[in-house]
Design a protein around this motif. Structure first.
Motif, PDB file in Angstrom:
ATOM      1  N   GLY A 121     -23.587 -52.094  21.105  1.00 54.78           N
ATOM      2  CA  GLY A 121     -22.337 -52.760  20.804  1.00 54.78           C
ATOM      3  C   GLY A 121     -22.572 -53.918  19.857  1.00 54.78           C
ATOM      4  N   SER A 123     -20.453 -56.903  20.253  1.00 52.71           N
ATOM      5  CA  SER A 123     -19.777 -58.070  20.805  1.00 52.71           C
ATOM      6  C   SER A 123     -20.781 -59.164  21.141  1.00 52.71           C
ATOM      7  CB  SER A 123     -18.995 -57.692  22.062  1.00 52.71           C
ATOM      8  OG  SER A 123     -17.907 -56.865  21.746  1.00 52.71           O
ATOM      9  N   GLN A 127     -17.526 -63.528  22.386  1.00 55.07           N
ATOM     10  CA  GLN A 127     -16.490 -62.509  22.443  1.00 55.07           C
ATOM     11  C   GLN A 127     -16.344 -61.949  23.859  1.00 55.07           C
ATOM     12  OE1 GLN A 127     -18.239 -60.477  18.744  1.00 55.07           O
ATOM     13  NE2 GLN A 127     -16.152 -59.701  18.770  1.00 55.07           N
ATOM     14  N   GLN A 128     -17.456 -61.698  24.509  1.00 57.65           N
ATOM     15  CA  GLN A 128     -17.409 -61.171  25.871  1.00 57.65           C
ATOM     16  C   GLN A 128     -16.786 -62.175  26.833  1.00 57.65           C
ATOM     17  OE1 GLN A 128     -21.053 -59.117  27.222  1.00 57.65           O
ATOM     18  NE2 GLN A 128     -21.770 -59.229  25.118  1.00 57.65           N
ATOM     19  N   LYS A 131     -13.034 -62.124  26.314  1.00 62.02           N
ATOM     20  CA  LYS A 131     -12.500 -60.891  26.904  1.00 62.02           C
ATOM     21  C   LYS A 131     -12.454 -60.999  28.425  1.00 62.02           C
ATOM     22  CE  LYS A 131     -15.003 -57.179  27.274  1.00 62.02           C
ATOM     23  NZ  LYS A 131     -15.786 -55.941  26.995  1.00 62.02           N
ATOM     24  N   THR A 137     -11.186 -55.529  31.136  1.00 63.50           N
ATOM     25  CA  THR A 137     -12.109 -54.556  30.549  1.00 63.50           C
ATOM     26  C   THR A 137     -11.430 -53.538  29.644  1.00 63.50           C
ATOM     27  OG1 THR A 137     -11.904 -53.077  32.471  1.00 63.50           O
ATOM     28  CG2 THR A 137     -13.637 -54.753  32.547  1.00 63.50           C
ATOM     29  N   GLY A 138     -10.114 -53.621  29.510  1.00 62.71           N
ATOM     30  CA  GLY A 138      -9.394 -52.662  28.673  1.00 62.71           C
ATOM     31  C   GLY A 138      -9.711 -52.836  27.196  1.00 62.71           C
ATOM     32  N   ARG A 139      -9.443 -51.773  26.438  1.00 62.14           N
ATOM     33  CA  ARG A 139      -9.694 -51.801  24.998  1.00 62.14           C
ATOM     34  C   ARG A 139      -8.426 -51.421  24.245  1.00 62.14           C
ATOM     35  NH1 ARG A 139     -15.568 -48.729  24.231  1.00 62.14           N
ATOM     36  NH2 ARG A 139     -16.782 -50.136  25.557  1.00 62.14           N
ATOM     37  N   SER A 140      -8.111 -52.206  23.228  1.00 56.47           N
ATOM     38  CA  SER A 140      -6.973 -51.892  22.372  1.00 56.47           C
ATOM     39  C   SER A 140      -7.075 -52.712  21.100  1.00 56.47           C
ATOM     40  CB  SER A 140      -5.645 -52.203  23.088  1.00 56.47           C
ATOM     41  OG  SER A 140      -5.476 -53.607  23.220  1.00 56.47           O
ATOM     42  N   ARG A 143      -5.684 -56.230  21.717  1.00 46.29           N
ATOM     43  CA  ARG A 143      -6.621 -57.092  22.426  1.00 46.29           C
ATOM     44  C   ARG A 143      -7.704 -57.593  21.500  1.00 46.29           C
ATOM     45  NH1 ARG A 143     -12.106 -56.756  23.428  1.00 46.29           N
ATOM     46  NH2 ARG A 143     -11.998 -54.655  24.230  1.00 46.29           N
ATOM     47  N   LYS A 144      -8.211 -56.707  20.641  1.00 45.72           N
ATOM     48  CA  LYS A 144      -9.249 -57.102  19.695  1.00 45.72           C
ATOM     49  C   LYS A 144      -8.725 -58.159  18.729  1.00 45.72           C
ATOM     50  CE  LYS A 144     -13.318 -55.218  20.159  1.00 45.72           C
ATOM     51  NZ  LYS A 144     -14.544 -56.073  20.242  1.00 45.72           N
ATOM     52  N   GLU A 147      -8.452 -61.440  20.597  1.00 48.12           N
ATOM     53  CA  GLU A 147      -9.815 -61.920  20.831  1.00 48.12           C
ATOM     54  C   GLU A 147     -10.392 -62.526  19.554  1.00 48.12           C
ATOM     55  OE1 GLU A 147     -13.912 -59.561  20.923  1.00 48.12           O
ATOM     56  OE2 GLU A 147     -12.673 -59.075  22.653  1.00 48.12           O
TER      57      GLU A 147
END
Length: 234
Positions: A121, A123, A127-128, A131, A137-140, A143-144, A147
């Motif tokens: 990865g 990140s 960044q972590q 998040k 823990t979702g991804r989209s 969200r990015k 972030e």
């Protein structure tokens, strides 16, 4: 029949859409400002919970499964330097050099994606942390994007030492296990300040998949982490 002026049926719809977009923008700005204020407050106040903690609670409730949370926030000085170094070496080797984003790792990850053999990865720890605190823990894409705008704020108001301190205390280390102190007690029966170099490497090795990995199974990866630590002068 002649249509009277000002009776265009599209006018109310346009007015509604303008109002909706305006209030949506206001809502987004308000939420972003709240997140930025929370980051500012985190400079002095230890987070009582995170989005990941809340997410796991909700998942357990939805699936009607038992859930016991272990979470104890301790100062960075009470966390073994070996564990600090192992986590940095494993998760973000350029943590002390970048300003929130490691563009070199982003390039490597993009090349791996292009070639179809991505194994790492990109990140950073910052960044972590963002998040973990706000997005779970979702991804989209949304969200990015959020972030991306909050990471510089975290770097500016918290600084590297506080970022690492919060991250090591809130990161998920197993089912219901959050933070270095809880992880060290659960897996090794010792305090975070007393964990050995080898134990630290094994703990760091499970962070990419804490719900699936166990320290005692991380022989190969923990050896790589120890070698990275040696190369970094730790």
């Amino acid at each position: 029949m002649t249509k009277k002026p000002g009776t265009d049926p599209k006018t109310p719809l346009r007015s509604f859409l303008r109002s909706f977009v305006r209030w949506l923008a206001i809502g987004v700005v308000a939420l972003w400002s709240l997140a930025a204020l929370i980051l500012l407050g985190a400079r002095w106040i230890d987070p009582p919970s995170t989005a990941v903690h809340i997410q796991r609670h909700l998942q357990a409730w939805i699936h009607n499964t038992s859930y016991h949370e272990r979470y104890k926030f301790i100062p960075l000085g009470q966390i073994s330097r070996d564990l600090q170094h192992a986590v940095v070496a494993a998760e973000d080797a350029r943590f002390y050099q970048h300003h929130g984003f490691d563009w070199h790792e982003v390039q490597i990850a993009a090349e791996d994606d292009f070639e179809g053999d991505r194994i790492r990865g990109a990140s950073t720890i910052t960044q972590q942390l963002v998040k973990n605190l706000f997005f779970g823990t979702g991804r989209s894409i949304l969200r990015k994007g959020a972030e991306f705008t909050l990471v510089p704020v975290a770097e500016l108001v918290l600084g590297k030492k506080r970022i690492l301190e919060i991250y090591l205390n809130v990161v998920e280390w197993g089912p219901g296990i959050y933070g270095a102190e809880s992880a060290c007690h659960y897996y090794d029966g010792t305090a975070a300040r007393s964990v050995s170099r080898e134990q630290a490497a094994r703990l760091a090795a499970i962070l990419p998949a804490p719900l699936k990995r166990r320290p005692e199974r991380m022989n190969n990866y923990s050896v790589l982490i120890l070698e990275r630590m040696r190369q970094m002068g730790w």
